[in-house]
Design a protein around this motif. Structure first.
Motif, PDB file in Angstrom:
ATOM      1  N   ALA A  92       0.884  -1.170   0.000  1.00  0.00           N
ATOM      2  CA  ALA A  92       0.000   0.000   0.000  1.00  0.00           C
ATOM      3  C   ALA A  92       0.913   1.208   0.000  1.00  0.00           C
ATOM      4  O   ALA A  92       1.672   1.394   0.939  1.00  0.00           O
ATOM      5  N   SER A  93       0.882   2.001  -1.056  1.00  0.00           N
ATOM      6  CA  SER A  93       1.820   3.129  -1.130  1.00  0.00           C
ATOM      7  C   SER A  93       1.072   4.441  -1.342  1.00  0.00           C
ATOM      8  O   SER A  93      -0.134   4.458  -1.596  1.00  0.00           O
ATOM      9  N   GLY A  94       1.809   5.518  -1.237  1.00  0.00           N
ATOM     10  CA  GLY A  94       1.217   6.846  -1.423  1.00  0.00           C
ATOM     11  C   GLY A  94       1.405   7.310  -2.861  1.00  0.00           C
ATOM     12  O   GLY A  94       2.516   7.274  -3.383  1.00  0.00           O
ATOM     13  N   VAL A  98      11.373   5.036   0.942  1.00  0.00           N
ATOM     14  CA  VAL A  98      11.910   5.895   2.002  1.00  0.00           C
ATOM     15  C   VAL A  98      11.890   5.068   3.295  1.00  0.00           C
ATOM     16  O   VAL A  98      11.454   3.925   3.282  1.00  0.00           O
ATOM     17  N   PHE A 101       4.489   9.859   7.186  1.00  0.00           N
ATOM     18  CA  PHE A 101       4.158  10.125   5.790  1.00  0.00           C
ATOM     19  C   PHE A 101       4.876  11.412   5.382  1.00  0.00           C
ATOM     20  O   PHE A 101       5.345  12.171   6.239  1.00  0.00           O
ATOM     21  N   GLU A 102       4.919  11.685   4.083  1.00  0.00           N
ATOM     22  CA  GLU A 102       5.706  12.813   3.583  1.00  0.00           C
ATOM     23  C   GLU A 102       5.015  14.149   3.859  1.00  0.00           C
ATOM     24  O   GLU A 102       3.788  14.237   3.861  1.00  0.00           O
ATOM     25  N   VAL A 158       5.246   6.456  -3.357  1.00  0.00           N
ATOM     26  CA  VAL A 158       6.269   6.416  -2.303  1.00  0.00           C
ATOM     27  C   VAL A 158       5.784   5.501  -1.185  1.00  0.00           C
ATOM     28  O   VAL A 158       4.593   5.460  -0.868  1.00  0.00           O
ATOM     29  N   ASP A 159       6.731   4.777  -0.596  1.00  0.00           N
ATOM     30  CA  ASP A 159       6.364   3.803   0.434  1.00  0.00           C
ATOM     31  C   ASP A 159       7.611   3.437   1.226  1.00  0.00           C
ATOM     32  O   ASP A 159       8.719   3.851   0.885  1.00  0.00           O
ATOM     33  N   TYR A 160       7.420   2.656   2.304  1.00  0.00           N
ATOM     34  CA  TYR A 160       8.549   2.311   3.163  1.00  0.00           C
ATOM     35  C   TYR A 160       9.021   0.874   3.021  1.00  0.00           C
ATOM     36  O   TYR A 160       9.771   0.406   3.876  1.00  0.00           O
TER      37      TYR A 160
HETATM   38  N1  LIG Z   1       5.981   6.843   2.524  1.00  0.00           N
HETATM   39  C1  LIG Z   1       4.702   6.537   2.405  1.00  0.00           C
HETATM   40  N2  LIG Z   1       4.341   5.267   2.579  1.00  0.00           N
HETATM   41  C2  LIG Z   1       3.049   4.962   2.450  1.00  0.00           C
HETATM   42  N3  LIG Z   1       2.421   3.784   2.557  1.00  0.00           N
HETATM   43  C3  LIG Z   1       1.113   4.006   2.330  1.00  0.00           C
HETATM   44  N4  LIG Z   1       0.881   5.307   2.049  1.00  0.00           N
HETATM   45  C4  LIG Z   1       2.090   5.910   2.120  1.00  0.00           C
HETATM   46  C5  LIG Z   1       2.503   7.265   1.932  1.00  0.00           C
HETATM   47  O1  LIG Z   1       1.731   8.194   1.657  1.00  0.00           O
HETATM   48  N5  LIG Z   1       3.837   7.513   2.073  1.00  0.00           N
END
Ligand SMILES: Nc1nc2[nH]cnc2c(=O)[nH]1
Ligand SMILES: O=P(O)(O)O[C@@H]1C[C@H](O)[C@@H](CO)O1
Length: 228
Positions: free
Chosen positions: A121-123, A200, A205-206, A222-224
């Protein structure tokens, strides 16, 4: 020359011990592994004839501390192919070393896995993306890697791979094309894209300025997480 003792906690022998243990506990010999990101653990329910191991029962395996990550390794069949699914992964922000975060990937390699599909799940950073859209990763920016946080730093064990791996074709073109073709056949093209993923450290969150910067650098999401 002095080399500091910063030895990896996930040596070849440790990974092999875990891999051997798993191979002794299951008749499956998967060539495909799928890492299920947040909210995607249900993907493993598509497997038939499942055999699951809780992470805490697997020698050497880290455990999940994040909600939404169940913490099970599930073996089974998908379209008659043996697969292994990680229901939950490990993140740097949980306090794990990169060695531990990437440990399952090394174990999979020793078990004979040849293809890994990672999900997360990313941003979204790209203005064209909407919440819930799917992006197929075509390339990535490893921002922590630029700052010296890289799982391949340290002594290299050639049994895992070469010292200087090429990254110009990190994500299989054939598999990406297949995924896009199937999306199109299913009528999903409006919400399935290809793009660049940025890693990252998290866990925050950013900020708006950071998100703008990462987008300008060429990232679409972007995600971790996608160390695993
Ligand atoms: N860095 C980051 N990781 C996420 N993982 C899920 N949503 C996000 C996000 O907005 N930023
Ligand atoms: O494992 P993934 O990448 O799906 O998890 C992301 C990162 C955080 O753990 C969590 C934040 O919502 O989602």
């Amino acid at each position: 020359m002095h080399i500091s003792d910063n030895s990896c906690c996930c040596s070849f022998d440790e990974c092999k011990r875990t891999s051997d243990w798993l191979l002794s506990q299951t008749r499956y010999r998967p060539k495909i592994a799928v890492v299920c990101g947040s909210g995607l653990g249900l993907l493993a329910e598509y497997l038939t004839s499942k055999q699951a191991f809780r992470y805490e029962d697997i020698p050497n395996f880290p455990v999940c501390t994040v909600s939404g990550h169940e913490g099970r390794l599930v073996f089974g069949k998908l379209n008659d192919k043996s697969c292994v699914f990680m229901q939950g992964r490990f993140h740097l922000y949980e306090g794990y070393s990169l060695c531990k975060v990437t440990f399952p990937v090394r174990v999979f390699k020793l078990m004979g896995v040849e293809t890994i599909i990672v999900t997360n799940a990313s941003g979204g950073l790209c203005q064209d993306f909407k919440v819930g859209d799917i992006m197929i990763i075509k390339d990535h920016i490893n921002l922590p890697g630029f700052a010296g946080q890289h799982p391949l730093c340290g002594p290299n064990d050639e049994r895992f791979g070469v010292r200087f791996p090429t990254m110009s074709d990190a994500y299989s073109e054939d598999l990406r094309k297949l995924a896009l073709d199937i999306s199109s056949e299913l009528g999903y093209s409006s919400f399935v894209h290809e793009g660049v993923y940025c890693m990252v450290c998290g866990p925050n969150f950013e900020t708006v300025a950071e998100a703008r910067l990462l987008h300008k650098l060429g990232s679409d999401t972007v995600d971790y997480t996608d160390w695993t």
